[in-house]
Write an enzyme that holds these catalytic residues in place. Sequence first.
Site, PDB file in Angstrom:
ATOM      1  N   GLU A  26       0.881  -1.179   0.000  1.00 27.34           N
ATOM      2  CA  GLU A  26       0.000   0.000   0.000  1.00 27.34           C
ATOM      3  C   GLU A  26       0.915   1.225   0.000  1.00 27.34           C
ATOM      4  O   GLU A  26       1.356   1.711   1.026  1.00 27.34           O
ATOM      5  CB  GLU A  26      -0.942  -0.078   1.197  1.00 27.34           C
ATOM      6  CG  GLU A  26      -1.849  -1.319   1.080  1.00 27.34           C
ATOM      7  CD  GLU A  26      -2.780  -1.522   2.270  1.00 27.34           C
ATOM      8  OE1 GLU A  26      -2.838  -0.655   3.166  1.00 27.34           O
ATOM      9  OE2 GLU A  26      -3.463  -2.572   2.284  1.00 27.34           O
ATOM     10  N   GLU A  83      -7.626   5.361   5.515  1.00 24.81           N
ATOM     11  CA  GLU A  83      -7.718   4.452   4.362  1.00 24.81           C
ATOM     12  C   GLU A  83      -8.087   5.284   3.136  1.00 24.81           C
ATOM     13  O   GLU A  83      -9.093   6.002   3.156  1.00 24.81           O
ATOM     14  CB  GLU A  83      -8.821   3.440   4.666  1.00 24.81           C
ATOM     15  CG  GLU A  83      -9.081   2.396   3.644  1.00 24.81           C
ATOM     16  CD  GLU A  83      -8.114   1.230   3.730  1.00 24.81           C
ATOM     17  OE1 GLU A  83      -7.345   1.076   2.774  1.00 24.81           O
ATOM     18  OE2 GLU A  83      -8.143   0.491   4.734  1.00 24.81           O
TER      19      GLU A  83
HETATM   20  C1  LIG Z   1      -7.509  -2.732   2.607  1.00 25.97           C
HETATM   21  C2  LIG Z   1      -7.017  -2.810   4.011  1.00 25.97           C
HETATM   22  O1  LIG Z   1      -5.930  -3.239   4.265  1.00 25.97           O
HETATM   23  N1  LIG Z   1      -7.852  -2.383   4.967  1.00 25.97           N
HETATM   24  C3  LIG Z   1      -7.530  -2.420   6.368  1.00 25.97           C
HETATM   25  C4  LIG Z   1      -8.590  -1.785   7.179  1.00 25.97           C
HETATM   26  C5  LIG Z   1      -8.112  -1.419   8.547  1.00 25.97           C
HETATM   27  O2  LIG Z   1      -6.987  -0.938   8.668  1.00 25.97           O
HETATM   28  O3  LIG Z   1      -8.873  -1.584   9.512  1.00 25.97           O
HETATM   29  C6  LIG Z   1      -7.331  -3.864   6.841  1.00 25.97           C
HETATM   30  O4  LIG Z   1      -8.037  -4.743   6.352  1.00 25.97           O
HETATM   31  O5  LIG Z   1      -6.495  -4.083   7.726  1.00 25.97           O
HETATM   32 ZN   LIG Z   2      -4.037  -1.973   4.397  1.00 30.60          ZN
END
Ligand SMILES: CC(=O)N[C@@H](CC(=O)O)C(=O)O
Ligand SMILES: [Zn+2]
Length: 316
Positions: free
Chosen positions: A23, A172
Amino acid sequence: FGSMQNVNKVSDVVVFGGTHGNELSGICLVKKWLSGPPLQSATCKVTATLCNPEAIRLCRRYKDCDINRQFTRVDINKVTNAEENLPYEVKRAKELFSQYSDYSGERIILDLHNTTANVKLCLIVEKPTDYFALHMCRYIQQHFSADFCHILLQGKSYGDVRYIAKHGIGIEVGPQPHGVLRADIFDLQEKAVKLSLAFLDKFNNGDIFNPCEIVTYTQFKKVDFPRDHEGNIAGMIHLDLQDRDWQSVSGSSMVFRTFQGDNVTLEDVVKIPDEIKDLVYPVFVNEASYYEKDLAFWLTKKATVALPILKLNVLH
Ligand SMILES: CC(=O)N[C@@H](CC(=O)O)C(=O)O
Ligand SMILES: [Zn+2]
Protein backbone atom coordinates in the site's frame (compact mmCIF):
# COMPACT_ATOMS: atom_id res chain seq x y z
CA PHE A 1 -11.37 8.68 30.02
CA GLY A 2 -14.63 9.38 31.80
CA SER A 3 -18.01 10.69 30.80
CA MET A 4 -16.87 14.31 30.64
CA GLN A 5 -14.61 13.40 27.74
CA ASN A 6 -11.74 15.36 29.18
CA VAL A 7 -8.51 14.05 27.76
CA ASN A 8 -5.01 14.99 28.83
CA LYS A 9 -2.71 16.83 26.49
CA VAL A 10 -1.65 14.58 23.65
CA SER A 11 2.11 14.31 23.87
CA ASP A 12 2.89 11.68 21.28
CA VAL A 13 1.75 10.64 17.80
CA VAL A 14 2.95 7.57 15.95
CA VAL A 15 2.25 7.46 12.21
CA PHE A 16 2.52 4.00 10.70
CA GLY A 17 3.03 3.55 6.98
CA GLY A 18 3.42 0.14 5.40
CA THR A 19 1.29 -1.88 7.77
CA HIS A 20 0.62 -3.61 4.46
CA GLY A 21 3.74 -3.74 2.30
CA ASN A 22 2.07 -3.03 -1.05
CA GLU A 23 0.00 0.00 0.00
CA LEU A 24 2.40 2.53 -1.39
CA SER A 25 1.09 5.96 -0.47
CA GLY A 26 1.55 5.50 3.28
CA ILE A 27 4.94 3.88 2.70
CA CYS A 28 6.18 6.70 0.47
CA LEU A 29 4.85 9.40 2.78
CA VAL A 30 6.68 7.88 5.75
CA LYS A 31 9.86 7.48 3.68
CA LYS A 32 9.54 11.13 2.67
CA TRP A 33 9.22 12.24 6.31
CA LEU A 34 12.11 10.00 7.38
CA SER A 35 14.50 11.30 4.73
CA GLY A 36 13.35 14.88 4.21
CA PRO A 37 12.00 17.46 6.61
CA PRO A 38 10.28 15.34 9.27
CA LEU A 39 6.56 15.41 9.92
CA GLN A 40 6.11 17.74 12.88
CA SER A 41 3.51 19.20 15.16
CA ALA A 42 3.75 22.36 17.24
CA THR A 43 2.55 20.66 20.42
CA CYS A 44 3.50 16.99 20.40
CA LYS A 45 6.23 14.59 19.43
CA VAL A 46 5.59 12.90 16.09
CA THR A 47 7.21 9.64 15.03
CA ALA A 48 6.71 8.39 11.50
CA THR A 49 7.70 4.75 11.11
CA LEU A 50 7.40 1.75 8.81
CA CYS A 51 5.22 -0.91 10.35
CA ASN A 52 6.10 -4.02 8.34
CA PRO A 53 9.57 -3.56 6.74
CA GLU A 54 9.85 -7.11 5.40
CA ALA A 55 6.49 -6.88 3.60
CA ILE A 56 7.53 -3.49 2.21
CA ARG A 57 10.76 -5.01 0.87
CA LEU A 58 8.72 -7.76 -0.80
CA CYS A 59 6.01 -5.28 -1.93
CA ARG A 60 3.41 -7.69 -0.63
CA ARG A 61 0.60 -7.26 1.88
CA TYR A 62 2.59 -9.43 4.32
CA LYS A 63 5.36 -12.00 4.47
CA ASP A 64 3.79 -14.76 6.62
CA CYS A 65 0.45 -13.40 7.85
CA ASP A 66 -1.53 -10.15 7.99
CA ILE A 67 0.08 -8.01 10.72
CA ASN A 68 -3.13 -5.99 10.99
CA ARG A 69 -4.85 -9.00 12.53
CA GLN A 70 -2.20 -9.78 15.16
CA PHE A 71 -2.63 -7.05 17.75
CA THR A 72 -5.08 -7.82 20.42
CA ARG A 73 -4.25 -6.22 23.69
CA VAL A 74 -4.62 -9.36 25.75
CA ASP A 75 -3.05 -11.89 23.45
CA ILE A 76 0.00 -10.33 21.93
CA ASN A 77 2.15 -10.53 25.04
CA LYS A 78 1.07 -14.09 25.77
CA VAL A 79 2.79 -15.31 22.64
CA THR A 80 5.83 -17.09 24.02
CA ASN A 81 9.27 -16.57 22.66
CA ALA A 82 9.71 -19.96 21.08
CA GLU A 83 10.90 -17.45 18.54
CA GLU A 84 12.09 -19.79 15.80
CA ASN A 85 8.72 -20.76 14.45
CA LEU A 86 6.82 -17.55 14.99
CA PRO A 87 5.55 -15.99 11.77
CA TYR A 88 7.48 -12.81 10.92
CA GLU A 89 4.46 -10.58 11.49
CA VAL A 90 3.78 -12.01 14.96
CA LYS A 91 7.36 -11.24 15.96
CA ARG A 92 7.09 -7.76 14.48
CA ALA A 93 3.75 -7.18 16.23
CA LYS A 94 5.28 -8.17 19.58
CA GLU A 95 8.20 -5.86 18.92
CA LEU A 96 5.92 -2.91 18.07
CA PHE A 97 3.70 -3.68 21.03
CA SER A 98 6.60 -3.60 23.49
CA GLN A 99 8.03 -0.50 21.83
CA TYR A 100 4.83 1.56 21.83
CA SER A 101 2.24 0.20 24.26
CA ASP A 102 3.93 1.12 27.53
CA TYR A 103 3.40 4.86 27.61
CA SER A 104 2.15 6.95 30.48
CA GLY A 105 0.98 9.95 28.43
CA GLU A 106 -1.68 10.29 25.76
CA ARG A 107 -0.52 8.65 22.58
CA ILE A 108 -2.36 8.62 19.25
CA ILE A 109 -1.73 6.22 16.38
CA LEU A 110 -2.39 7.12 12.75
CA ASP A 111 -2.29 4.00 10.55
CA LEU A 112 -2.04 4.64 6.81
CA HIS A 113 -3.69 2.27 4.31
CA ASN A 114 -4.72 2.05 0.68
CA THR A 115 -7.50 0.09 -0.90
CA THR A 116 -8.36 -0.85 -4.46
CA ALA A 117 -11.96 0.06 -3.60
CA ASN A 118 -13.39 3.48 -4.43
CA VAL A 119 -13.73 4.63 -0.82
CA LYS A 120 -12.13 8.09 -1.32
CA LEU A 121 -11.15 9.03 2.25
CA CYS A 122 -12.28 6.54 4.87
CA LEU A 123 -11.43 7.10 8.53
CA ILE A 124 -11.56 3.93 10.59
CA VAL A 125 -12.26 3.95 14.32
CA GLU A 126 -12.72 0.92 16.52
CA LYS A 127 -15.42 1.97 18.94
CA PRO A 128 -18.40 4.35 18.75
CA THR A 129 -17.42 5.48 22.27
CA ASP A 130 -13.95 6.67 21.27
CA TYR A 131 -15.19 10.25 21.22
CA PHE A 132 -11.71 11.66 21.01
CA ALA A 133 -10.96 9.80 17.77
CA LEU A 134 -14.42 10.63 16.42
CA HIS A 135 -13.98 14.34 17.09
CA MET A 136 -10.69 14.10 15.20
CA CYS A 137 -12.49 12.39 12.30
CA ARG A 138 -15.15 15.05 12.22
CA TYR A 139 -12.51 17.77 12.14
CA ILE A 140 -10.82 16.08 9.18
CA GLN A 141 -14.16 15.46 7.44
CA GLN A 142 -15.12 19.13 7.58
CA HIS A 143 -12.17 19.99 5.34
CA PHE A 144 -13.56 17.95 2.46
CA SER A 145 -16.64 18.26 0.31
CA ALA A 146 -19.80 16.45 1.36
CA ASP A 147 -19.70 12.69 0.85
CA PHE A 148 -15.97 12.60 0.21
CA CYS A 149 -14.88 11.49 3.67
CA HIS A 150 -16.70 8.75 5.60
CA ILE A 151 -16.26 7.45 9.14
CA LEU A 152 -16.17 3.66 9.43
CA LEU A 153 -16.65 1.90 12.77
CA GLN A 154 -15.23 -1.57 13.21
CA GLY A 155 -18.16 -3.59 14.47
CA LYS A 156 -15.73 -6.02 16.07
CA SER A 157 -12.09 -5.79 17.07
CA TYR A 158 -9.84 -7.55 14.63
CA GLY A 159 -6.39 -6.92 16.01
CA ASP A 160 -5.11 -4.00 13.95
CA VAL A 161 -2.05 -1.95 14.92
CA ARG A 162 -4.17 0.92 16.32
CA TYR A 163 -4.85 -1.24 19.41
CA ILE A 164 -1.40 -0.49 20.75
CA ALA A 165 -2.52 2.97 21.88
CA LYS A 166 -5.64 4.24 23.60
CA HIS A 167 -6.77 6.20 20.56
CA GLY A 168 -6.10 5.62 16.92
CA ILE A 169 -7.52 6.01 13.48
CA GLY A 170 -6.96 4.17 10.26
CA ILE A 171 -6.57 6.53 7.32
CA GLU A 172 -7.72 4.45 4.36
CA VAL A 173 -7.51 6.03 0.91
CA GLY A 174 -8.54 4.65 -2.46
CA PRO A 175 -8.88 3.63 -5.17
CA GLN A 176 -5.23 2.77 -5.68
CA PRO A 177 -4.01 -0.59 -6.98
CA HIS A 178 -1.64 -2.33 -4.57
CA GLY A 179 1.98 -1.85 -5.63
CA VAL A 180 1.04 1.37 -7.44
CA LEU A 181 1.41 4.99 -6.38
CA ARG A 182 -1.04 7.68 -7.53
CA ALA A 183 -0.37 11.37 -6.92
CA ASP A 184 -4.01 12.17 -6.06
CA ILE A 185 -4.12 9.42 -3.44
CA PHE A 186 -0.71 10.40 -2.01
CA ASP A 187 -1.83 14.04 -1.66
CA LEU A 188 -5.13 13.06 -0.11
CA GLN A 189 -3.48 10.88 2.50
CA GLU A 190 -0.92 13.56 3.32
CA LYS A 191 -3.71 16.12 3.74
CA ALA A 192 -5.56 13.79 6.13
CA VAL A 193 -2.41 13.30 8.24
CA LYS A 194 -1.72 17.04 8.38
CA LEU A 195 -5.33 17.69 9.41
CA SER A 196 -5.01 15.09 12.18
CA LEU A 197 -1.97 16.93 13.54
CA ALA A 198 -3.76 20.28 13.19
CA PHE A 199 -6.63 18.89 15.26
CA LEU A 200 -4.21 17.67 17.95
CA ASP A 201 -2.52 21.07 18.10
CA LYS A 202 -5.87 22.81 18.49
CA PHE A 203 -6.87 20.38 21.20
CA ASN A 204 -3.54 20.73 23.01
CA ASN A 205 -3.85 24.51 22.81
CA GLY A 206 -7.18 24.38 24.62
CA ASP A 207 -9.70 24.64 21.78
CA ILE A 208 -13.09 23.28 22.77
CA PHE A 209 -14.87 20.89 20.43
CA ASN A 210 -18.59 21.30 20.90
CA PRO A 211 -21.15 18.52 21.14
CA CYS A 212 -22.26 17.47 17.68
CA GLU A 213 -23.70 14.64 15.66
CA ILE A 214 -21.74 12.65 13.13
CA VAL A 215 -22.76 10.03 10.59
CA THR A 216 -20.99 6.69 10.98
CA TYR A 217 -21.05 3.36 9.15
CA THR A 218 -20.57 0.23 11.23
CA GLN A 219 -19.32 -2.98 9.63
CA PHE A 220 -21.78 -5.78 10.34
CA LYS A 221 -21.60 -8.37 7.60
CA LYS A 222 -18.96 -9.79 5.26
CA VAL A 223 -20.26 -10.86 1.87
CA ASP A 224 -18.32 -13.53 -0.04
CA PHE A 225 -18.23 -14.07 -3.80
CA PRO A 226 -20.48 -16.69 -5.42
CA ARG A 227 -18.56 -19.97 -5.50
CA ASP A 228 -18.76 -23.32 -7.28
CA HIS A 229 -18.81 -26.63 -5.37
CA GLU A 230 -15.01 -26.72 -5.37
CA GLY A 231 -14.95 -23.34 -3.65
CA ASN A 232 -13.66 -21.43 -6.66
CA ILE A 233 -15.02 -17.98 -7.40
CA ALA A 234 -17.94 -18.26 -9.83
CA GLY A 235 -18.94 -14.63 -10.22
CA MET A 236 -17.73 -11.07 -9.97
CA ILE A 237 -18.86 -7.76 -8.52
CA HIS A 238 -21.84 -6.53 -10.56
CA LEU A 239 -21.27 -3.34 -12.53
CA ASP A 240 -24.13 -1.76 -10.56
CA LEU A 241 -22.00 -2.18 -7.42
CA GLN A 242 -18.47 -1.68 -8.75
CA ASP A 243 -16.99 1.63 -7.48
CA ARG A 244 -20.20 2.38 -5.57
CA ASP A 245 -18.83 2.29 -2.06
CA TRP A 246 -20.98 4.31 0.38
CA GLN A 247 -24.05 4.15 -1.92
CA SER A 248 -27.02 2.49 -0.28
CA VAL A 249 -28.11 -0.98 -1.35
CA SER A 250 -31.37 -2.86 -0.89
CA GLY A 251 -32.37 -6.49 -1.23
CA SER A 252 -33.06 -6.07 -4.93
CA SER A 253 -29.70 -4.43 -5.73
CA MET A 254 -27.58 -6.49 -8.11
CA VAL A 255 -24.33 -7.30 -6.37
CA PHE A 256 -22.73 -10.09 -8.44
CA ARG A 257 -22.79 -11.35 -12.00
CA THR A 258 -21.93 -15.01 -12.49
CA PHE A 259 -19.52 -16.04 -15.23
CA GLN A 260 -22.62 -17.32 -17.07
CA GLY A 261 -24.08 -13.83 -16.99
CA ASP A 262 -26.73 -14.33 -14.32
CA ASN A 263 -27.38 -11.45 -11.95
CA VAL A 264 -27.25 -12.08 -8.21
CA THR A 265 -29.10 -9.70 -5.90
CA LEU A 266 -28.20 -8.81 -2.34
CA GLU A 267 -31.18 -10.75 -0.97
CA ASP A 268 -30.00 -13.83 -2.86
CA VAL A 269 -26.92 -13.88 -0.66
CA VAL A 270 -27.77 -12.08 2.62
CA LYS A 271 -30.84 -11.76 4.77
CA ILE A 272 -31.13 -8.11 5.76
CA PRO A 273 -33.19 -7.59 8.93
CA ASP A 274 -36.23 -5.44 8.17
CA GLU A 275 -35.44 -2.80 10.77
CA ILE A 276 -32.16 -1.83 9.06
CA LYS A 277 -33.17 -2.29 5.44
CA ASP A 278 -32.87 1.42 4.59
CA LEU A 279 -29.55 1.82 6.37
CA VAL A 280 -27.33 -0.62 4.51
CA TYR A 281 -24.23 0.65 2.71
CA PRO A 282 -21.42 -1.36 1.07
CA VAL A 283 -17.74 -0.57 1.52
CA PHE A 284 -14.44 -2.12 0.41
CA VAL A 285 -16.17 -3.25 -2.78
CA ASN A 286 -13.71 -5.45 -4.70
CA GLU A 287 -10.72 -4.82 -2.42
CA ALA A 288 -7.95 -6.98 -3.92
CA SER A 289 -6.44 -8.17 -0.66
CA TYR A 290 -9.79 -9.40 0.62
CA TYR A 291 -10.17 -12.14 -1.99
CA GLU A 292 -8.07 -14.41 0.23
CA LYS A 293 -10.31 -13.50 3.17
CA ASP A 294 -13.37 -14.70 1.21
CA LEU A 295 -14.69 -11.18 1.24
CA ALA A 296 -16.15 -9.42 -1.80
CA PHE A 297 -17.43 -6.41 0.17
CA TRP A 298 -18.49 -5.34 3.65
CA LEU A 299 -22.00 -4.30 4.52
CA THR A 300 -22.25 -1.43 6.96
CA LYS A 301 -25.11 0.10 8.88
CA LYS A 302 -25.45 3.84 8.81
CA ALA A 303 -26.08 5.55 12.14
CA THR A 304 -25.83 8.95 13.73
CA VAL A 305 -23.59 9.19 16.78
CA ALA A 306 -23.86 12.07 19.24
CA LEU A 307 -20.48 13.34 20.39
CA PRO A 308 -20.18 15.03 23.78
CA ILE A 309 -18.07 18.14 24.27
CA LEU A 310 -14.33 17.52 24.04
CA LYS A 311 -11.80 19.68 25.81
CA LEU A 312 -8.39 19.49 27.32
CA ASN A 313 -8.28 18.33 30.88
CA VAL A 314 -6.45 21.29 32.30
CA LEU A 315 -6.04 19.62 35.69
CA HIS A 316 -3.34 17.33 34.32
C1 LIG B 1 -7.51 -2.73 2.61
C2 LIG B 1 -7.02 -2.81 4.01
O1 LIG B 1 -5.93 -3.24 4.27
N1 LIG B 1 -7.85 -2.38 4.97
C3 LIG B 1 -7.53 -2.42 6.37
C4 LIG B 1 -8.59 -1.78 7.18
C5 LIG B 1 -8.11 -1.42 8.55
O2 LIG B 1 -6.99 -0.94 8.67
O3 LIG B 1 -8.87 -1.58 9.51
C6 LIG B 1 -7.33 -3.86 6.84
O4 LIG B 1 -8.04 -4.74 6.35
O5 LIG B 1 -6.49 -4.08 7.73
ZN1 LIG C 1 -4.04 -1.97 4.40
